[in-house]
Design a protein around this motif. Structure first.
Motif, PDB file in Angstrom:
ATOM      1  N   TYR A  21       0.956  -1.224   0.376  1.00 57.89           N
ATOM      2  CA  TYR A  21       0.022   0.212   0.359  1.00 57.89           C
ATOM      3  C   TYR A  21       1.202   1.566  -0.194  1.00 57.89           C
ATOM      4  O   TYR A  21       0.793   1.627   1.279  1.00 57.89           O
ATOM      5  N   PRO A  23       2.522   5.225   0.026  1.00 59.01           N
ATOM      6  CA  PRO A  23       2.165   6.198   0.964  1.00 59.01           C
ATOM      7  C   PRO A  23       2.123   6.795  -0.129  1.00 59.01           C
ATOM      8  O   PRO A  23       3.010   7.117  -0.866  1.00 59.01           O
ATOM      9  N   ALA A  24       0.788   7.694   0.094  1.00 57.25           N
ATOM     10  CA  ALA A  24      -0.086   8.639  -0.695  1.00 57.25           C
ATOM     11  C   ALA A  24       1.185  10.149  -0.530  1.00 57.25           C
ATOM     12  O   ALA A  24       2.197   9.976   0.639  1.00 57.25           O
ATOM     13  N   THR A  29       5.561  16.234   1.699  1.00 53.16           N
ATOM     14  CA  THR A  29       5.130  14.957   1.911  1.00 53.16           C
ATOM     15  C   THR A  29       7.117  14.290   1.760  1.00 53.16           C
ATOM     16  O   THR A  29       7.445  13.206   2.202  1.00 53.16           O
ATOM     17  N   PHE A  32       9.681  14.037   2.856  1.00 54.73           N
ATOM     18  CA  PHE A  32      10.665  12.783   4.529  1.00 54.73           C
ATOM     19  C   PHE A  32      11.072  11.168   3.631  1.00 54.73           C
ATOM     20  O   PHE A  32      11.417  10.741   4.295  1.00 54.73           O
ATOM     21  N   TRP A  33      10.160  10.844   2.797  1.00 54.69           N
ATOM     22  CA  TRP A  33      10.180   9.854   1.234  1.00 54.69           C
ATOM     23  C   TRP A  33      11.660   9.900   1.208  1.00 54.69           C
ATOM     24  O   TRP A  33      12.429   8.382   0.857  1.00 54.69           O
ATOM     25  N   PRO A  55       3.463  12.233  11.773  1.00 52.54           N
ATOM     26  CA  PRO A  55       4.001  12.534  10.623  1.00 52.54           C
ATOM     27  C   PRO A  55       4.190  14.086  10.482  1.00 52.54           C
ATOM     28  O   PRO A  55       3.544  14.801  11.276  1.00 52.54           O
ATOM     29  N   PRO A  56       5.017  14.600   9.462  1.00 52.64           N
ATOM     30  CA  PRO A  56       5.488  16.172   9.486  1.00 52.64           C
ATOM     31  C   PRO A  56       4.534  16.528   8.056  1.00 52.64           C
ATOM     32  O   PRO A  56       3.392  16.058   7.702  1.00 52.64           O
ATOM     33  N   VAL A  91      -5.060  -6.534   0.946  1.00 51.09           N
ATOM     34  CA  VAL A  91      -3.650  -5.909   0.504  1.00 51.09           C
ATOM     35  C   VAL A  91      -2.923  -6.186   0.878  1.00 51.09           C
ATOM     36  O   VAL A  91      -1.122  -6.845   0.790  1.00 51.09           O
ATOM     37  N   PHE A  92      -2.523  -6.777   2.255  1.00 50.73           N
ATOM     38  CA  PHE A  92      -1.732  -7.212   3.392  1.00 50.73           C
ATOM     39  C   PHE A  92      -1.371  -8.773   3.356  1.00 50.73           C
ATOM     40  O   PHE A  92      -0.384  -9.716   4.985  1.00 50.73           O
ATOM     41  N   ALA A 112       4.006   4.537  14.800  1.00 52.05           N
ATOM     42  CA  ALA A 112       3.372   3.132  14.567  1.00 52.05           C
ATOM     43  C   ALA A 112       4.115   2.902  13.895  1.00 52.05           C
ATOM     44  O   ALA A 112       3.786   3.704  12.736  1.00 52.05           O
ATOM     45  N   THR A 113       4.398   1.966  13.581  1.00 50.63           N
ATOM     46  CA  THR A 113       4.452   0.847  12.693  1.00 50.63           C
ATOM     47  C   THR A 113       5.170  -0.657  12.286  1.00 50.63           C
ATOM     48  O   THR A 113       4.878  -1.105  13.462  1.00 50.63           O
ATOM     49  N   ARG A 114       5.834  -0.934  11.250  1.00 49.17           N
ATOM     50  CA  ARG A 114       5.804  -2.389  11.272  1.00 49.17           C
ATOM     51  C   ARG A 114       6.790  -2.755  12.481  1.00 49.17           C
ATOM     52  O   ARG A 114       7.689  -2.542  12.593  1.00 49.17           O
ATOM     53  N   LEU A 141      10.303   2.328   2.978  1.00 42.20           N
ATOM     54  CA  LEU A 141       9.406   2.418   3.873  1.00 42.20           C
ATOM     55  C   LEU A 141      10.485   1.830   5.308  1.00 42.20           C
ATOM     56  O   LEU A 141      11.272   2.370   5.200  1.00 42.20           O
ATOM     57  N   PHE A 142       9.452   2.040   6.328  1.00 42.56           N
ATOM     58  CA  PHE A 142      10.317   2.028   7.771  1.00 42.56           C
ATOM     59  C   PHE A 142       9.583   1.140   8.239  1.00 42.56           C
ATOM     60  O   PHE A 142       8.346   0.588   8.050  1.00 42.56           O
TER      61      PHE A 142
ATOM     62  N   ALA B 163      -1.253   8.186   4.913  1.00 41.69           N
ATOM     63  CA  ALA B 163      -0.191   8.046   4.515  1.00 41.69           C
ATOM     64  C   ALA B 163       1.165   7.498   5.276  1.00 41.69           C
ATOM     65  O   ALA B 163       2.061   7.178   4.600  1.00 41.69           O
ATOM     66  N   PRO B 167       0.271   2.147   5.327  1.00 42.16           N
ATOM     67  CA  PRO B 167       1.372   1.159   4.994  1.00 42.16           C
ATOM     68  C   PRO B 167       1.418   0.403   5.417  1.00 42.16           C
ATOM     69  O   PRO B 167       2.413  -0.590   4.959  1.00 42.16           O
ATOM     70  N   PHE B 168       1.417   0.438   6.919  1.00 42.79           N
ATOM     71  CA  PHE B 168       2.327  -0.623   7.873  1.00 42.79           C
ATOM     72  C   PHE B 168       0.983  -1.742   7.838  1.00 42.79           C
ATOM     73  O   PHE B 168       2.295  -2.973   8.877  1.00 42.79           O
ATOM     74  N   PHE B 170      -2.048  -2.106  10.404  1.00 45.54           N
ATOM     75  CA  PHE B 170      -2.791  -2.041  11.083  1.00 45.54           C
ATOM     76  C   PHE B 170      -4.621  -2.195  10.341  1.00 45.54           C
ATOM     77  O   PHE B 170      -4.353  -1.886   9.191  1.00 45.54           O
TER      78      PHE B 170
END
Lengths: 150, 418
Positions: A21, A23-24, A29, A32-33, A55-56, A91-92, A112-114, A141-142, B163, B167-168, B170
């Protein structure tokens, strides 16, 4: 960004395929990416109230000043909580089960992240993690992983 | 009941409760809903179950039960339907379908799981401000013909910043799962104590004709379910549900004229903490601070405290949420909610019965209207219509609903009136 040089570099992990997925991104932003792709984890810093946000954002959500600057922050923190997702969105689906978590970064930001690795979920809480760049074929991604997985 | 409320036979005379001289007392005089469950027909079938036919039946039942005339209804606040609903402009369509002219308002509201609560709250404001003597809060939520993985592909976009979080991977309930992990880590509460909430809610649902899952389950069965999001298995997360419900609100004068028992709204609180699922500023995520603030407002407005509440319907999509919101509202002590649930204190017959309907887990969870089922349950409790689920002597009741990971809470306190 002058402090970027003092930051430990984020490990870069090659990933097969594309992001499930993507990120837009906006013209704001995307900085950042792009920074992430180069191993920097950047938040926005308010020059008026000295607070960070993530997020920024092109303004400070705390004081609503527009005077924000990008700041690379230390990509390390502590797991506040975590879970393992077994029932995943379509999608996951191919990645399930996978772990996600809430990380309190040393810079004072909660993200929050993977989560990477195979540590049982209950043993992740309050453990130190570093952020890594997941280098997918279509962009970064991070994710977080335990600094000392034992 | 506190000394303050028992000393006042008619609370409409209490200026503190009324807030200001222009506001009028709000009551519930009727409520009806269909049993939660699988009602939606698959797209493409020759014969479809239509949302508006189902909802209109609820309206007629609730209005008939209340005994109010159609011409006295002057406002209709609808829950925005799910994106799967074919009929667009659903609210104004329903006004036509029911041939219901209004001087107050006809509108749809939306606010995630709080949607039904906002419909009730907005309808209450129509009464309070004198724009309507009778108002309807109503809605229909159909979604079960859409498979879960497909549905989650949409709901995952509600899990924070589309965004920077989506993407992770959740899911909406993954936040509650992380609440549970943190709660166990901090308090030493056990998996079994948290899971006991599901056992208790099935016992309640078994007594509720509107409940989706009415078979009893054992603690062992709850703990043995296939994993959904750690630590929860299937029986500790919300089912997919369709539903439809209508609540009839009226001014106190209109309610009295009907000559039947009704429920009076005596307290209301709302707080949004300005965060969506996760706050970038580290906070105590399991304190459910929005519920603490909203509950405090409602208690103050009613002149009551937590131990005055006789029965509560809490919006709790997962077992842990019932534990945490019970604590935030002061119904159970901080850090002891799971233990008290396991000890039966929140069950029918216990110290403070919570979710006598069976709650979201067992009664069912048609998300955009779920809180309407809470008001329906409390109306039945306060007017002695709850049958085998009746909490004896129930005089004061509390409803709470939320947005996000309880980043916002809407709390109402109701009292029995006759």
């Amino acid at each position: 960004m002058s402090d970027a040089a003092q930051m430990p570099a984020m490990p870069r992990l090659p990933m097969a395929g594309t992001r499930p997925y993507p990120p837009a991104q906006s013209s704001f932003t995307s900085a950042f990416w792009c920074g992430l792709d180069e191993g920097r984890f950047m938040a926005t810093h308010c020059t008026a109230c000295d607070r960070l946000s993530f997020p920024p954002k092109p303004f400070c959500p705390h004081c609503w000043h527009r005077s924000v600057q990008w700041r690379a922050i230390e990509p390390r923190g502590v797991v506040y909580s975590a879970t393992t997702i077994h029932a995943a969105p379509k999608v996951f689906g191919a990645e399930a089960p996978y772990q996600v978590g809430i990380i309190d970064l040393r810079a004072g930001l909660r993200i929050a992240t993977r989560l990477l690795g195979n540590t049982p979920t209950a043993r992740l809480l309050d453990r130190e993690v570093e952020l890594a760049v997941l280098a997918y074929e279509d962009g970064p991604l991070f994710a977080a992983r335990l600094i000392d997985p034992l | 009941m506190s000394a303050a409320s028992s000393s006042e036979p008619a609370c409409s005379s209490n200026p503190e409760r009324r807030g200001n001289l222009m506001s009028r007392q709000v009551t519930i005089v009727g409520a009806a809903g269909i049993p939660c469950g699988r009602v939606q027909t698959a797209p493409g079938l020759d014969l479809q179950v239509l949302e508006h036919e189902v909802l209109a039946a609820c309206v007629l039942e609730a209005v008939g039960q209340a005994g109010v005339g159609k011409e006295s209804i002057d406002a209709m606040v609808l829950c925005h339907p799910r994106p799967y609903t074919q009929q667009l402009y659903f609210g104004t369509f329903m006004a036509n379908y029911l041939r219901l002219p209004s001087n107050g308002v006809v509108m749809e509201v939306v606010g995630n799981g709080m949607t039904g609560g906002l419909a009730f709250d907005q309808a209450a404001q129509m009464i309070e401000t004198g724009r309507a003597d009778v108002a309807l809060a109503l809605g229909v939520n159909f979604e079960t013909a859409i498979c879960s993985a497909e549905h989650m592909n949409r709901s995952m976009r509600a899990t924070g910043d589309v965004a920077f979080h989506t993407p992770f991977g959740f899911t909406p309930i993954s936040w509650y799962a992380m609440d549970a992990m943190r709660y166990m880590h901090e308090t030493g509460a056990t998996r079994a104590e948290i899971a006991s909430v599901a056992v208790k809610n099935r016992r309640h649902a078994a007594l509720n004709p509107l409940a989706q899952y009415r078979e009893l389950v054992t603690l062992e069965e709850v703990l043995a379910q296939r994993p959904i999001v750690e630590p929860f298995g299937l029986y500790e997360v919300p089912p997919r549900s369709d539903g439809a419900a209508c609540i009839v609100l009226a001014s106190e004068d209109a309610a009295r004229a009907l000559g039947k028992p009704y429920a009076r709204v005596i307290g209301r609180g709302f707080h949004h903490e300005g965060a969506h699922q996760i706050s970038e500023v580290p906070t105590d995520m399991i304190a459910f601070n929005a519920a603490v603030r909203a509950g405090g407002q409602a208690y103050r407005a009613a002149g009551l405290q937590a131990d005055d509440i006789d029965v509560a319907e809490l919006y709790a999509p997962c077992t842990i949420v019932e534990v945490l919101v019970s604590e935030a509202l002061g119904l159970t002590p901080r850090g002891r909610g799971a233990a008290q649930a396991a000890a039966g204190e929140t069950a029918l017959g216990g110290r403070i019965p919570i979710c006598t309907s069976g709650g979201l887990i067992a009664r069912g969870h048609p998300p955009f209207i779920t809180p309407l089922y809470s008001y329906l349950e409390l109306f039945e409790q306060l007017t002695r219509r709850a049958g085998a689920r009746q909490v004896p002597e129930a005089a004061i009741a509390m409803a709470a609903c939320e947005l996000g990971n309880y980043n916002a809470a809407l709390v109402h306190i109701l009292e029995a009136a006759a």
